[in-house]
Design a protein around this motif. Structure first.
Motif, short mmCIF file in Angstrom:
data_model
loop_
_atom_site.label_atom_id
_atom_site.label_comp_id
_atom_site.label_asym_id
_atom_site.label_seq_id
_atom_site.Cartn_x
_atom_site.Cartn_y
_atom_site.Cartn_z
N ASP A 24 0.69 -1.35 -0.17
CA ASP A 24 -0.08 -0.04 0.04
C ASP A 24 0.87 1.36 -0.05
O ASP A 24 0.50 2.22 0.57
N GLY A 25 1.88 1.06 -0.81
CA GLY A 25 2.76 2.24 -0.77
C GLY A 25 3.89 2.62 0.27
O GLY A 25 4.72 3.34 -0.15
N GLU A 26 3.79 1.70 1.21
CA GLU A 26 4.69 2.00 2.38
C GLU A 26 6.02 0.81 1.88
O GLU A 26 5.42 -0.40 1.92
N PRO A 27 7.35 1.27 2.36
CA PRO A 27 8.17 0.27 2.34
C PRO A 27 8.17 -0.76 3.25
O PRO A 27 8.06 -0.26 4.48
N VAL A 28 8.32 -2.09 3.02
CA VAL A 28 8.10 -3.05 4.06
C VAL A 28 9.28 -4.15 4.10
O VAL A 28 9.49 -4.52 2.77
N LEU A 29 9.70 -4.64 4.99
CA LEU A 29 10.88 -5.87 4.72
C LEU A 29 10.01 -7.13 4.72
O LEU A 29 9.52 -7.58 5.85
N SER A 30 10.33 -7.44 3.47
CA SER A 30 9.31 -8.76 3.52
C SER A 30 10.03 -10.04 3.93
O SER A 30 9.35 -11.09 4.01
N CYS A 31 11.16 -9.76 4.40
CA CYS A 31 11.88 -11.00 5.02
C CYS A 31 11.12 -11.26 6.46
O CYS A 31 11.52 -12.36 7.18
N ILE A 32 10.63 -10.39 6.89
CA ILE A 32 10.04 -10.36 8.55
C ILE A 32 8.53 -10.10 8.21
O ILE A 32 8.10 -9.52 9.51
N THR A 33 7.84 -10.25 7.36
CA THR A 33 6.48 -10.01 6.90
C THR A 33 6.01 -11.38 6.49
O THR A 33 6.23 -12.04 5.77
N LEU A 34 4.55 -11.81 7.43
CA LEU A 34 4.13 -13.09 7.01
C LEU A 34 3.22 -12.61 5.80
O LEU A 34 2.35 -11.79 5.74
N ALA A 35 3.33 -13.62 4.86
CA ALA A 35 2.71 -13.45 3.55
C ALA A 35 0.99 -13.51 3.86
O ALA A 35 0.34 -12.51 3.13
N ILE A 36 0.72 -14.15 5.10
CA ILE A 36 -0.75 -14.46 5.45
C ILE A 36 -1.10 -13.08 5.62
O ILE A 36 -2.58 -12.83 5.60
N ALA A 37 -0.51 -11.95 6.12
CA ALA A 37 -0.81 -10.88 6.63
C ALA A 37 -1.06 -9.82 5.44
O ALA A 37 -1.62 -8.70 5.76
N CYS A 38 -0.81 -10.35 4.23
CA CYS A 38 -0.64 -9.25 3.17
C CYS A 38 -1.86 -9.30 2.38
O CYS A 38 -1.68 -8.81 1.26
N GLN A 39 -2.94 -10.34 2.67
CA GLN A 39 -4.01 -10.42 1.91
C GLN A 39 -4.90 -9.05 1.96
O GLN A 39 -4.94 -8.25 2.97
N GLY A 40 -5.44 -8.58 0.71
CA GLY A 40 -6.29 -7.65 0.57
C GLY A 40 -5.44 -6.23 0.56
O GLY A 40 -5.70 -5.09 0.49
N LYS A 41 -3.99 -6.38 0.40
CA LYS A 41 -3.13 -5.15 0.30
C LYS A 41 -2.53 -5.11 -0.89
O LYS A 41 -2.46 -6.22 -1.69
N LYS A 42 -2.16 -3.97 -1.51
CA LYS A 42 -1.51 -3.99 -2.80
C LYS A 42 0.02 -3.94 -2.69
O LYS A 42 0.68 -3.14 -1.89
N LYS A 65 11.08 5.09 -3.99
CA LYS A 65 9.72 5.20 -4.72
C LYS A 65 9.10 5.78 -3.65
O LYS A 65 8.46 6.92 -3.68
N ALA A 66 9.02 5.22 -2.37
CA ALA A 66 8.25 5.45 -1.36
C ALA A 66 8.78 6.80 -0.70
O ALA A 66 7.90 7.82 -0.67
N LEU A 67 9.96 7.14 -0.97
CA LEU A 67 10.75 8.67 -0.56
C LEU A 67 9.99 9.71 -1.14
O LEU A 67 9.57 10.73 -0.89
N LEU A 68 10.43 9.44 -2.67
CA LEU A 68 10.02 10.64 -3.49
C LEU A 68 8.18 10.73 -3.49
O LEU A 68 8.12 11.83 -4.15
N ASP A 69 7.86 9.77 -3.42
CA ASP A 69 6.21 9.94 -3.46
C ASP A 69 5.83 10.79 -2.09
O ASP A 69 4.88 11.66 -2.26
N LYS A 70 6.69 10.78 -1.06
CA LYS A 70 6.17 11.59 0.05
C LYS A 70 6.84 12.93 0.03
O LYS A 70 6.36 13.89 0.48
N ASN A 71 8.14 12.84 -0.69
CA ASN A 71 8.94 14.19 -0.45
C ASN A 71 9.51 14.23 -1.99
O ASN A 71 10.62 13.69 -2.35
N PRO A 72 8.72 14.92 -2.86
CA PRO A 72 9.29 14.96 -4.40
C PRO A 72 10.44 15.45 -4.61
O PRO A 72 11.31 15.13 -5.50
N ARG A 73 11.10 16.37 -3.62
CA ARG A 73 12.23 17.19 -3.89
C ARG A 73 13.20 17.06 -2.70
O ARG A 73 13.54 18.23 -2.02
N PRO A 74 13.76 15.88 -2.36
CA PRO A 74 14.40 15.74 -1.04
C PRO A 74 15.66 16.27 -1.20
O PRO A 74 16.42 16.44 -2.29
N SER A 75 16.39 16.79 -0.15
CA SER A 75 17.44 17.26 0.07
C SER A 75 18.79 16.09 -0.06
O SER A 75 17.98 14.88 0.14
#
Ligand code: FES
Ligand code: FES
Length: 161
Positions: free
Chosen positions: A54-72, A113-123
């Motif tokens: 859902d547009g947020e960076p997530v570490l997939s090695c410590i995330t249960l697949a089953i918890a990701c149903q219904g998410k993009k 990608k997540a960074l630039l979506d939130k802050n399009p011109r970061p220092s």
């Protein structure tokens, strides 16, 4: 015991049999077959396995697949346009020599990608802070930071998402 779950990855729904403790990184790589997602440390330290949920960076090695149903879920494969054109962040990594062995690159690109979506011109500082959780074992950070800055420029001027 395995159960069938649906995962929406890069706009496509996959039905996959998983055990309750299966990790998203393993399911994406081994069951869905999208091997662009890398697994480095496997314990949440290196950022190589980063995907967007859902547009947020997530570490997939410590995330249960089953918890990701219904998410993009977005993996590095989902950053490429249907016509095969690289996303401006990917193109900037190529143009600025920000890819060495490439192992950290998918995670770096998705975090950016997540960074630039939130802050399009970061220092430069904000870029460095934004990718602080992504480790490059080839240590090419200077080029990576330059590439993200250049991508921000391109996206802002061309209006690409
Ligand atoms: S493989 Fe997930 S953080 Fe290192
Ligand atoms: S390019 Fe090799 S780990 Fe970053």
């Amino acid at each position: 015991m395995k159960q069938l779950i649906e995962l929406e990855i890069n706009g496509r729904v996959y039905e996959v049999p998983v055990n309750p403790r299966d990790l998203l990184a393993d399911v994406i790589r081994n069951k869905v077959g999208l091997t662009g997602t890398k697994k480095g440390c496997g314990q949440g330290d290196c950022g190589a396995c980063t995907v967007l949920i859902d547009g947020e960076p997530v570490l997939s090695c410590i995330t249960l697949a089953i918890a990701c149903q219904g998410k993009k879920i977005t993996t590095i494969e989902g950053m490429v346009a249907d016509d095969g054109k690289l996303h401006p962040i990917q193109q900037a990594f190529v143009d600025h020599g920000a890819v060495q062995c490439g192992f950290c690159t998918p995670g770096m690109v998705l975090t950016s990608k997540a960074l630039l979506d939130k802050n399009p011109r970061p220092s430069e500082e904000e870029i460095k802070r934004g990718i602080a959780g992504n480790i490059c074992r080839c240590t090419g950070y200077k080029k990576i930071v330059e590439a993200i800055g250049a991508a921000a420029e391109t996206i802002s001027t061309e209006g690409v998402k």
